[in-house]
Design a protein around this motif. Structure first.
Motif, PDB file in Angstrom:
ATOM      1  N   GLY A 145      48.780  48.474  88.191  1.00 39.36           N
ATOM      2  CA  GLY A 145      47.696  49.389  87.854  1.00 39.36           C
ATOM      3  C   GLY A 145      48.159  50.811  87.628  1.00 39.36           C
ATOM      4  N   ASN A 146      48.837  51.374  88.605  1.00 43.51           N
ATOM      5  CA  ASN A 146      49.294  52.763  88.493  1.00 43.51           C
ATOM      6  C   ASN A 146      50.310  52.931  87.369  1.00 43.51           C
ATOM      7  OD1 ASN A 146      47.707  53.497  90.672  1.00 43.51           O
ATOM      8  ND2 ASN A 146      49.331  53.155  92.164  1.00 43.51           N
ATOM      9  N   PHE A 147      51.205  51.942  87.237  1.00 41.74           N
ATOM     10  CA  PHE A 147      52.229  52.037  86.205  1.00 41.74           C
ATOM     11  C   PHE A 147      51.602  51.995  84.819  1.00 41.74           C
ATOM     12  CE2 PHE A 147      55.381  50.021  83.419  1.00 41.74           C
ATOM     13  CZ  PHE A 147      56.374  50.978  83.497  1.00 41.74           C
ATOM     14  N   ARG A 148      50.618  51.112  84.644  1.00 47.79           N
ATOM     15  CA  ARG A 148      49.941  51.026  83.346  1.00 47.79           C
ATOM     16  C   ARG A 148      49.310  52.357  82.987  1.00 47.79           C
ATOM     17  NH1 ARG A 148      45.238  51.374  81.597  1.00 47.79           N
ATOM     18  NH2 ARG A 148      44.454  51.601  83.719  1.00 47.79           N
ATOM     19  N   ALA A 149      48.624  52.973  83.969  1.00 48.24           N
ATOM     20  CA  ALA A 149      47.971  54.251  83.708  1.00 48.24           C
ATOM     21  C   ALA A 149      48.990  55.337  83.372  1.00 48.24           C
ATOM     22  CB  ALA A 149      47.145  54.663  84.919  1.00 48.24           C
ATOM     23  N   ALA A 150      50.125  55.339  84.087  1.00 43.03           N
ATOM     24  CA  ALA A 150      51.141  56.364  83.850  1.00 43.03           C
ATOM     25  C   ALA A 150      51.749  56.221  82.461  1.00 43.03           C
ATOM     26  CB  ALA A 150      52.230  56.264  84.920  1.00 43.03           C
ATOM     27  N   VAL A 151      52.160  55.002  82.108  1.00 42.92           N
ATOM     28  CA  VAL A 151      52.795  54.786  80.807  1.00 42.92           C
ATOM     29  C   VAL A 151      51.805  55.013  79.678  1.00 42.92           C
ATOM     30  CG1 VAL A 151      53.858  53.048  79.312  1.00 42.92           C
ATOM     31  CG2 VAL A 151      54.540  53.231  81.708  1.00 42.92           C
ATOM     32  N   PHE A 152      50.593  54.495  79.844  1.00 45.57           N
ATOM     33  CA  PHE A 152      49.587  54.660  78.802  1.00 45.57           C
ATOM     34  C   PHE A 152      49.273  56.141  78.599  1.00 45.57           C
ATOM     35  CE2 PHE A 152      45.069  55.080  77.621  1.00 45.57           C
ATOM     36  CZ  PHE A 152      45.102  54.453  76.383  1.00 45.57           C
ATOM     37  N   GLY A 153      49.073  56.872  79.686  1.00 43.68           N
ATOM     38  CA  GLY A 153      48.739  58.287  79.578  1.00 43.68           C
ATOM     39  C   GLY A 153      49.851  59.099  78.954  1.00 43.68           C
ATOM     40  N   MET A 154      51.087  58.877  79.404  1.00 40.24           N
ATOM     41  CA  MET A 154      52.198  59.672  78.874  1.00 40.24           C
ATOM     42  C   MET A 154      52.473  59.344  77.411  1.00 40.24           C
ATOM     43  SD  MET A 154      55.981  60.289  80.477  1.00 40.24           S
ATOM     44  CE  MET A 154      55.255  61.265  81.788  1.00 40.24           C
ATOM     45  N   ASN A 155      52.461  58.055  77.064  1.00 35.03           N
ATOM     46  CA  ASN A 155      52.704  57.687  75.672  1.00 35.03           C
ATOM     47  C   ASN A 155      51.594  58.180  74.757  1.00 35.03           C
ATOM     48  OD1 ASN A 155      55.131  55.799  74.971  1.00 35.03           O
ATOM     49  ND2 ASN A 155      54.483  55.235  77.026  1.00 35.03           N
ATOM     50  N   ASP A 156      50.363  58.146  75.246  1.00 31.55           N
ATOM     51  CA  ASP A 156      49.255  58.652  74.448  1.00 31.55           C
ATOM     52  C   ASP A 156      49.445  60.138  74.171  1.00 31.55           C
ATOM     53  OD1 ASP A 156      46.938  58.557  73.034  1.00 31.55           O
ATOM     54  OD2 ASP A 156      45.602  58.615  74.763  1.00 31.55           O
ATOM     55  N   GLY A 157      49.865  60.871  75.205  1.00 35.19           N
ATOM     56  CA  GLY A 157      50.119  62.297  75.021  1.00 35.19           C
ATOM     57  C   GLY A 157      51.260  62.561  74.060  1.00 35.19           C
ATOM     58  N   LEU A 158      52.346  61.808  74.200  1.00 33.41           N
ATOM     59  CA  LEU A 158      53.493  61.984  73.312  1.00 33.41           C
ATOM     60  C   LEU A 158      53.130  61.718  71.859  1.00 33.41           C
ATOM     61  CD1 LEU A 158      56.226  60.190  75.451  1.00 33.41           C
ATOM     62  CD2 LEU A 158      56.330  62.584  74.736  1.00 33.41           C
ATOM     63  N   VAL A 159      52.519  60.554  71.608  1.00 32.80           N
ATOM     64  CA  VAL A 159      52.267  60.138  70.226  1.00 32.80           C
ATOM     65  C   VAL A 159      51.172  60.975  69.578  1.00 32.80           C
ATOM     66  CG1 VAL A 159      51.498  58.218  68.772  1.00 32.80           C
ATOM     67  CG2 VAL A 159      53.077  57.796  70.673  1.00 32.80           C
ATOM     68  N   SER A 160      50.044  61.147  70.292  1.00 33.74           N
ATOM     69  CA  SER A 160      48.921  61.849  69.672  1.00 33.74           C
ATOM     70  C   SER A 160      49.247  63.313  69.392  1.00 33.74           C
ATOM     71  CB  SER A 160      47.680  61.749  70.564  1.00 33.74           C
ATOM     72  OG  SER A 160      47.895  62.404  71.797  1.00 33.74           O
ATOM     73  N   ASN A 161      49.924  63.990  70.325  1.00 34.51           N
ATOM     74  CA  ASN A 161      50.217  65.402  70.087  1.00 34.51           C
ATOM     75  C   ASN A 161      51.364  65.581  69.105  1.00 34.51           C
ATOM     76  OD1 ASN A 161      48.705  67.605  70.909  1.00 34.51           O
ATOM     77  ND2 ASN A 161      50.365  68.420  72.178  1.00 34.51           N
ATOM     78  N   LEU A 162      52.312  64.650  69.089  1.00 35.11           N
ATOM     79  CA  LEU A 162      53.358  64.726  68.078  1.00 35.11           C
ATOM     80  C   LEU A 162      52.746  64.575  66.686  1.00 35.11           C
ATOM     81  CD1 LEU A 162      56.345  64.776  67.191  1.00 35.11           C
ATOM     82  CD2 LEU A 162      56.332  62.278  67.394  1.00 35.11           C
TER      83      LEU A 162
END
Length: 375
Positions: A145-162
């Motif tokens: 659960g926590n890992f999914r949220a961490a990876v999803f959140g960080m990747n979303d931030g990386l891709v969307s803001n890039l």
């Protein structure tokens, strides 16, 4: 253990065999140390399993020592880089990440393709992979659960803001505009993620609360009519069998002695028994904690593409470093996903990289189409 026929016809081992066996010996010693170091941080059955694996590696070690003899078993080469990394991680962390790496090490064993290796040892390595897979699965479940949220959140931030920065930067606007847009994208995305997680977790908890039994039956029981026993319907609705539901209703109405057992309901697996939602609440977690975590993880990812603009770079001199920084971050997060899932970290990292750069390429192309020169 019975050996398969040796490929060599020489009466003694060839120099190439000796080199290979010495490498095998070094790796077996390293793997045994890894399992013992992880076992030192565990307890109970898990500790015994790990020590059992270490004992098996010790038996393999002794096999190669017997083949090599005392002289050639000394001054061994370093174990493979993979096993050296495993040994260091086990010494420092002793976590599920090490078990995931150990699983890959067991699955990549060269023994199956080497005719000098006994069949029993090949079978041991195959079983070891399954044992380590089972141990790693426990940790993966705890992290899921926590890992999914961490990876999803960080990747979303990386891709969307890039993608946002590349699209705006490609139009040729002033660097301050790109920076402001990136900061706005960071805050908008992080707040959106936080709000979404808060609503999601809060809704789950409210659904559980709405499904939990109350004590209203105790308050209303003395006023119910035994001939029109709606109380029996309460226990039927909670999953009890008709006979048990009627018995419990009669207890609550005072016609039978109360055995003071907990109220029963249907468990998620369909069996009958007392339902305790405390574990469900713990698994879901706090809505505020989930919201804060999502905000922080998204922001941590989204800040990476704007770092070059924060230090004063502009145009391609900012976009290229932004791509490089985000690419490294995507490779890292993708590699961690691959590591924990038992897949190749490189392939998972490249997949994340392709997704992120693909999105950035689309917005960059649109920015060039509708904007000016960025040089």
């Amino acid at each position: 253990m019975t050996s398969r026929p040796a490929s060599s016809t020489h009466p003694g081992p060839t120099p190439e065999q000796v080199r290979r066996w010495r490498r095998y010996l070094a790796d077996e010693i390293a793997e045994g140390e890894v399992y013992r170091q992880i076992a030192a941080r565990r307890s109970g059955a898990e500790r015994q399993i790990l020590l059992g694996l270490a004992d098996a590696e010790r038996r393999h070690e002794m096999h190669w020592r017997r083949l090599l003899g005392d002289e050639r078993s000394r001054n061994l080469p370093r174990p493979s880089l993979h096993r050296m990394l495993l040994r260091w991680l086990a010494r420092v962390f002793g976590s599920v990440f090490v078990l995931a790496l150990a699983q890959r090490a067991e699955s990549d064993s060269p023994y199956a393709k080497d005719s000098d290796v006994p069949e029993g040892m090949v079978a041991d390595e195959a079983i070891h992979e399954e044992v380590v897979r089972g141990l790693a699965a426990r940790g993966r479940e705890q992290l899921a659960g926590n890992f999914r949220a961490a990876v999803f959140g960080m990747n979303d931030g990386l891709v969307s803001n890039l993608a946002l920065v590349m699209g705006i930067g490609a139009t040729g606007v002033a660097p301050s505009v790109v920076l402001f847009t990136g900061i706005a994208g960071l805050l908008a995305g992080a707040l959106s993620m936080a709000a979404g997680e808060y609503v999601s977790v809060r809704s789950q908890r409210e659904l559980l609360e709405a499904s939990s039994p109350t004590q209203v039956t105790l308050e209303a029981a003395e006023h119910l009519d035994i001939d029109a026993n709606e109380l029996e319907l309460v226990y039927l609705a909670r999953g009890m069998e008709p006979e048990d539901a009627r018995h419990r209703a009669m207890e609550r109405l005072g016609y039978l002695d109360c055995d003071c057992k907990p109220q029963f309901s249907a468990r998620p697996d369909g069996s009958q028994g007392p339902v305790d939602h405390s574990e469900d609440y713990a698994e879901i977690g706090s809505a505020w904690t989930a919201a804060l975590s999502s905000f922080c993880f998204f922001a941590a990812g989204a800040v990476v593409p704007i770092l070059p603009f924060l230090v004063g770079l502009s145009g391609l001199w900012a976009l290229v470093p932004a791509l490089a920084l985000v690419g490294a971050a995507l490779m890292f997060t993708g590699g961690v996903v691959g590591l924990l899932s038992g897949a190749s970290p490189l392939s998972r990292g490249l997949r994340q990289l392709a997704i992120g750069f693909g999105a950035a390429a689309v917005t960059f192309a649109l920015g060039r189409l509708f904007g000016a020169d960025v040089s």
